[in-house]
Design a protein around this motif. Structure first.
Motif, PDB file in Angstrom:
ATOM      1  N   CYS A 103       1.089  -0.869  -0.275  1.00  0.00           N
ATOM      2  CA  CYS A 103      -0.406  -0.131   0.263  1.00  0.00           C
ATOM      3  C   CYS A 103       0.637   1.036  -0.196  1.00  0.00           C
ATOM      4  N   GLN A 104       0.249   2.499  -0.567  1.00  0.00           N
ATOM      5  CA  GLN A 104       1.302   3.623  -1.074  1.00  0.00           C
ATOM      6  C   GLN A 104       0.859   4.286  -0.300  1.00  0.00           C
ATOM      7  N   SER A 105      -0.776   4.360   0.669  1.00  0.00           N
ATOM      8  CA  SER A 105      -1.332   5.709   0.470  1.00  0.00           C
ATOM      9  C   SER A 105      -1.873   5.068   2.461  1.00  0.00           C
ATOM     10  N   ALA A 106      -2.931   4.825   2.516  1.00  0.00           N
ATOM     11  CA  ALA A 106      -3.361   4.571   3.730  1.00  0.00           C
ATOM     12  C   ALA A 106      -3.074   4.085   4.852  1.00  0.00           C
ATOM     13  N   CYS A 107      -2.115   2.883   4.461  1.00  0.00           N
ATOM     14  CA  CYS A 107      -1.515   1.600   5.308  1.00  0.00           C
ATOM     15  C   CYS A 107       0.262   2.463   5.778  1.00  0.00           C
ATOM     16  N   PRO A 108       0.719   3.085   5.341  1.00  0.00           N
ATOM     17  CA  PRO A 108       2.187   3.660   5.560  1.00  0.00           C
ATOM     18  C   PRO A 108       1.800   4.535   7.063  1.00  0.00           C
ATOM     19  N   ILE A 109       0.297   5.360   6.527  1.00  0.00           N
ATOM     20  CA  ILE A 109      -0.322   5.847   8.207  1.00  0.00           C
ATOM     21  C   ILE A 109      -0.678   5.171   8.896  1.00  0.00           C
ATOM     22  N   LEU A 110      -1.034   4.257   8.342  1.00  0.00           N
ATOM     23  CA  LEU A 110      -1.719   3.135   9.849  1.00  0.00           C
ATOM     24  C   LEU A 110      -0.050   2.533  10.626  1.00  0.00           C
ATOM     25  N   VAL A 111       0.554   2.459   9.336  1.00  0.00           N
ATOM     26  CA  VAL A 111       1.711   2.042  10.512  1.00  0.00           C
ATOM     27  C   VAL A 111       3.052   2.829  11.202  1.00  0.00           C
ATOM     28  N   ALA A 112       2.893   4.103  10.785  1.00  0.00           N
ATOM     29  CA  ALA A 112       2.985   4.738  11.444  1.00  0.00           C
ATOM     30  C   ALA A 112       2.199   5.364  13.089  1.00  0.00           C
ATOM     31  N   LYS A 113       0.476   5.243  12.865  1.00  0.00           N
ATOM     32  CA  LYS A 113       0.740   5.283  13.687  1.00  0.00           C
ATOM     33  C   LYS A 113       0.399   4.302  14.741  1.00  0.00           C
ATOM     34  N   MET A 114       0.552   3.078  14.497  1.00  0.00           N
ATOM     35  CA  MET A 114       0.725   2.158  15.260  1.00  0.00           C
ATOM     36  C   MET A 114       2.135   1.723  16.272  1.00  0.00           C
ATOM     37  N   LYS A 115       3.288   2.885  15.056  1.00  0.00           N
ATOM     38  CA  LYS A 115       4.670   2.754  15.694  1.00  0.00           C
ATOM     39  C   LYS A 115       4.495   3.834  17.098  1.00  0.00           C
TER      40      LYS A 115
ATOM     41  N   GLY B 214     -10.484 -11.371  23.923  1.00  0.00           N
ATOM     42  CA  GLY B 214     -10.461 -11.243  23.149  1.00  0.00           C
ATOM     43  C   GLY B 214     -11.901 -10.360  22.303  1.00  0.00           C
ATOM     44  N   GLU B 215     -12.463  -9.614  23.452  1.00  0.00           N
ATOM     45  CA  GLU B 215     -13.284  -8.348  23.295  1.00  0.00           C
ATOM     46  C   GLU B 215     -12.987  -7.594  22.565  1.00  0.00           C
ATOM     47  N   LEU B 216     -13.642  -6.953  21.603  1.00  0.00           N
ATOM     48  CA  LEU B 216     -13.713  -5.309  21.423  1.00  0.00           C
ATOM     49  C   LEU B 216     -13.934  -4.331  22.021  1.00  0.00           C
ATOM     50  N   VAL B 217     -13.052  -3.496  22.720  1.00  0.00           N
ATOM     51  CA  VAL B 217     -13.142  -2.574  23.887  1.00  0.00           C
ATOM     52  C   VAL B 217     -13.413  -1.382  22.542  1.00  0.00           C
ATOM     53  N   SER B 218     -13.017  -0.742  21.516  1.00  0.00           N
ATOM     54  CA  SER B 218     -13.157   0.496  21.318  1.00  0.00           C
ATOM     55  C   SER B 218     -12.403   0.290  19.792  1.00  0.00           C
ATOM     56  N   GLN B 219     -12.972   0.911  18.765  1.00  0.00           N
ATOM     57  CA  GLN B 219     -11.909   1.395  17.635  1.00  0.00           C
ATOM     58  C   GLN B 219     -12.004   2.552  17.418  1.00  0.00           C
ATOM     59  N   GLU B 220     -10.600   3.237  16.428  1.00  0.00           N
ATOM     60  CA  GLU B 220     -10.935   4.278  16.245  1.00  0.00           C
ATOM     61  C   GLU B 220     -11.252   4.390  14.486  1.00  0.00           C
ATOM     62  N   GLU B 221     -11.534   4.930  13.701  1.00  0.00           N
ATOM     63  CA  GLU B 221     -11.942   5.182  12.587  1.00  0.00           C
ATOM     64  C   GLU B 221     -11.359   6.252  11.670  1.00  0.00           C
ATOM     65  N   GLY B 222     -10.448   6.208  10.923  1.00  0.00           N
ATOM     66  CA  GLY B 222     -10.335   7.636  10.060  1.00  0.00           C
ATOM     67  C   GLY B 222      -9.529   7.983  10.389  1.00  0.00           C
ATOM     68  N   ASP B 223      -9.165   9.040  10.824  1.00  0.00           N
ATOM     69  CA  ASP B 223      -8.040   9.876  11.666  1.00  0.00           C
ATOM     70  C   ASP B 223      -7.602   9.821  13.269  1.00  0.00           C
ATOM     71  N   ILE B 224      -6.998   8.813  13.257  1.00  0.00           N
ATOM     72  CA  ILE B 224      -6.969   7.693  14.308  1.00  0.00           C
ATOM     73  C   ILE B 224      -6.312   8.861  15.626  1.00  0.00           C
ATOM     74  N   ASN B 225      -7.176   8.519  16.534  1.00  0.00           N
ATOM     75  CA  ASN B 225      -6.844   9.299  17.646  1.00  0.00           C
ATOM     76  C   ASN B 225      -5.421   8.487  18.757  1.00  0.00           C
ATOM     77  N   VAL B 226      -3.942   8.801  18.233  1.00  0.00           N
ATOM     78  CA  VAL B 226      -3.238   7.840  19.364  1.00  0.00           C
ATOM     79  C   VAL B 226      -3.601   8.225  20.232  1.00  0.00           C
ATOM     80  N   GLU B 227      -3.692   9.481  21.059  1.00  0.00           N
ATOM     81  CA  GLU B 227      -4.189   9.666  22.584  1.00  0.00           C
ATOM     82  C   GLU B 227      -4.544   8.958  22.668  1.00  0.00           C
ATOM     83  N   ARG B 228      -6.262   8.791  22.347  1.00  0.00           N
ATOM     84  CA  ARG B 228      -7.232   7.501  23.158  1.00  0.00           C
ATOM     85  C   ARG B 228      -7.115   6.678  22.483  1.00  0.00           C
TER      86      ARG B 228
END
Length: 181
Positions: free
Chosen positions: A53-65, A152-166
């Motif tokens: 991926c050249q668009s969204a995934c590098p941003i998602l990877v950066a957010k994970m890091k 394994g229960e979903l606690v939260s999801q951040e979608e779109g512009d991910i709020n790293v602090e949250r």
């Protein structure tokens, strides 16, 4: 008369909504076969990406890091950061291992998973993550980072512009709530 045998470890009943109930087979970046239930017992931060991926995934990877860098080092052993590929054809375990190394994501808390198309779609459905192949080398997909508790229960999801602090705050709360029990 006393018995010297040790009691059987108690089998923990999984909640119905646990991702650990999925029985699909996966491979991690080391080529080891596993099921999602093998991740049980840790707080999970999960994102679905593809390595070309050249668009969204590098941003998602950066957010994970960024999330990983902000988690207290005393909590990190209770957390797995899981990247699941939506392109199992391209993203073999070898490719995922190379991607992890290139992106300095090769510490033990980083887990990269690949499976077949059916398992990938099933997991995406559980996350309410939509994706589709739009060309031989590209996918359109949702940008979602999900946090799961150790059961394994979903606690939260951040979608779109991910709020790293949250996300970090949620992960820290889940880890610390588990420690108290």
């Amino acid at each position: 008369l006393s018995s010297c045998s040790t009691p059987e470890p108690q089998k923990v009943e999984l909640p119905d909504n646990s991702i650990f109930n999925l029985t699909s087979q996966w491979h991690n970046q080391n080529g080891e076969a596993m099921q999602l239930k093998d991740l049980q017992g840790k707080t999970l931060v999960v994102v679905m990406i593809f390595t070309t991926c050249q668009s969204a995934c590098p941003i998602l990877v950066a957010k994970m890091k960024s999330i990983e860098s902000k988690i207290s080092r005393k909590d990190i052993e209770n957390i797995d950061l899981v990247l699941v590929t939506i392109d199992p054809e391209t993203d073999t375990p070898e490719k995922l291992k190379e991607f992890a190394k290139t992106n300095k994501m090769d510490a033990p808390q980083w887990i990269f998973l690949t499976s077949n198309e059916a398992a990938t779609q099933e997991f995406a459905n559980v996350l309410s993550m939509k994706y589709k192949k739009i060309s031989p080398i590209d996918f359109s997909h949702s940008n979602i980072i999900s946090v799961f508790n150790p059961m394994g229960e979903l606690v939260s999801q951040e979608e779109g512009d991910i709020n790293v602090e949250r996300v970090v705050s949620t992960v820290t709360n889940v880890v610390n709530n588990k420690k108290k029990k």
